[in-house]
Design a protein around this motif. Structure first.
Motif, PDB file in Angstrom:
ATOM      1  N   SER A   6       0.828  -1.205   0.000  1.00  0.00           N
ATOM      2  CA  SER A   6       0.000   0.000   0.000  1.00  0.00           C
ATOM      3  C   SER A   6       0.863   1.256   0.000  1.00  0.00           C
ATOM      4  N   TRP A   7       0.286   2.342  -0.467  1.00  0.00           N
ATOM      5  CA  TRP A   7       1.001   3.612  -0.520  1.00  0.00           C
ATOM      6  C   TRP A   7       1.401   4.044   0.883  1.00  0.00           C
ATOM      7  N   VAL A   8       0.507   3.938   1.857  1.00  0.00           N
ATOM      8  CA  VAL A   8       0.778   4.430   3.209  1.00  0.00           C
ATOM      9  C   VAL A   8       1.925   3.652   3.869  1.00  0.00           C
ATOM     10  N   PHE A   9       2.011   2.343   3.639  1.00  0.00           N
ATOM     11  CA  PHE A   9       3.117   1.558   4.195  1.00  0.00           C
ATOM     12  C   PHE A   9       4.431   1.952   3.529  1.00  0.00           C
ATOM     13  N   GLY A  10       4.428   2.046   2.208  1.00  0.00           N
ATOM     14  CA  GLY A  10       5.634   2.449   1.484  1.00  0.00           C
ATOM     15  C   GLY A  10       6.106   3.831   1.898  1.00  0.00           C
ATOM     16  N   GLU A  11       5.168   4.739   2.098  1.00  0.00           N
ATOM     17  CA  GLU A  11       5.517   6.089   2.528  1.00  0.00           C
ATOM     18  C   GLU A  11       6.115   6.086   3.931  1.00  0.00           C
ATOM     19  N   LYS A  12       5.588   5.258   4.828  1.00  0.00           N
ATOM     20  CA  LYS A  12       6.135   5.146   6.184  1.00  0.00           C
ATOM     21  C   LYS A  12       7.561   4.616   6.144  1.00  0.00           C
ATOM     22  N   VAL A  13       7.794   3.610   5.313  1.00  0.00           N
ATOM     23  CA  VAL A  13       9.143   3.043   5.180  1.00  0.00           C
ATOM     24  C   VAL A  13      10.111   4.106   4.668  1.00  0.00           C
ATOM     25  N   ARG A  14       9.740   4.753   3.570  1.00  0.00           N
ATOM     26  CA  ARG A  14      10.637   5.743   2.955  1.00  0.00           C
ATOM     27  C   ARG A  14      10.840   6.978   3.832  1.00  0.00           C
ATOM     28  N   SER A  15       9.785   7.456   4.482  1.00  0.00           N
ATOM     29  CA  SER A  15       9.924   8.660   5.322  1.00  0.00           C
ATOM     30  C   SER A  15      10.782   8.389   6.559  1.00  0.00           C
ATOM     31  N   SER A  16      10.954   7.131   6.904  1.00  0.00           N
ATOM     32  CA  SER A  16      11.806   6.756   8.039  1.00  0.00           C
ATOM     33  C   SER A  16      13.251   6.529   7.607  1.00  0.00           C
ATOM     34  N   GLY A  17      13.540   6.724   6.332  1.00  0.00           N
ATOM     35  CA  GLY A  17      14.887   6.542   5.827  1.00  0.00           C
ATOM     36  C   GLY A  17      15.239   5.094   5.552  1.00  0.00           C
TER      37      GLY A  17
END
Length: 126
Positions: free
Chosen positions: A57-68
């Motif tokens: 999902s977009w929200v999971f991918g965004e959480k991963v990427r925003s955490s570096g």
């Protein structure tokens, strides 16, 4: 009732988990968020997940990427990608969940938390 857990491949400890009545992106994001707060991984760490819709999902991918962190989804039908997590789930199923008849959803949820924090991470040799 669904449980999502984040396993640190180095220590083999569960560093984040979430329990909910439905499996969706919120369940996995909450587990990942708890893992990030508990472990504070350095930028560039890898998050291995399967190809389920909640992990892609977009929200999971965004959480991963925003955490570096870097997402990794491995190959289709490759059992070794998730072998450590499958081993944990199997032990939890046989050592905890299959041993009792649960009357409410709260009982197994509390038992899972105890299992993760005391039995699996606290007593089991890793």
């Amino acid at each position: 009732m669904y449980c999502c857990a984040v396993l640190d491949a180095f220590s083999r400890r569960i560093v984040g988990w979430s329990i909910d009545s439905k499996v969706d992106a919120t369940l996995v994001v909450n587990a990942l968020d708890r893992a990030i707060r508990n472990r504070r991984p350095p930028a560039g760490g890898i998050v291995q997940a399967d190809h389920g819709t909640h992990f892609t999902s977009w929200v999971f991918g965004e959480k991963v990427r925003s955490s570096g962190l870097l997402p990794s989804f491995g190959s289709f039908a490759e059992g070794l990608d998730s072998a450590m997590m499958e081993s944990f789930r199997s032990f939890m199923q046989t050592e905890l969940l299959d041993r009792e008849k649960w009357k409410t959803r709260v009982e197994p949820a509390n038992a899972i938390v105890d299992y993760i924090e005391i039995s699996h991470d606290g007593q089991r040799r890793h």
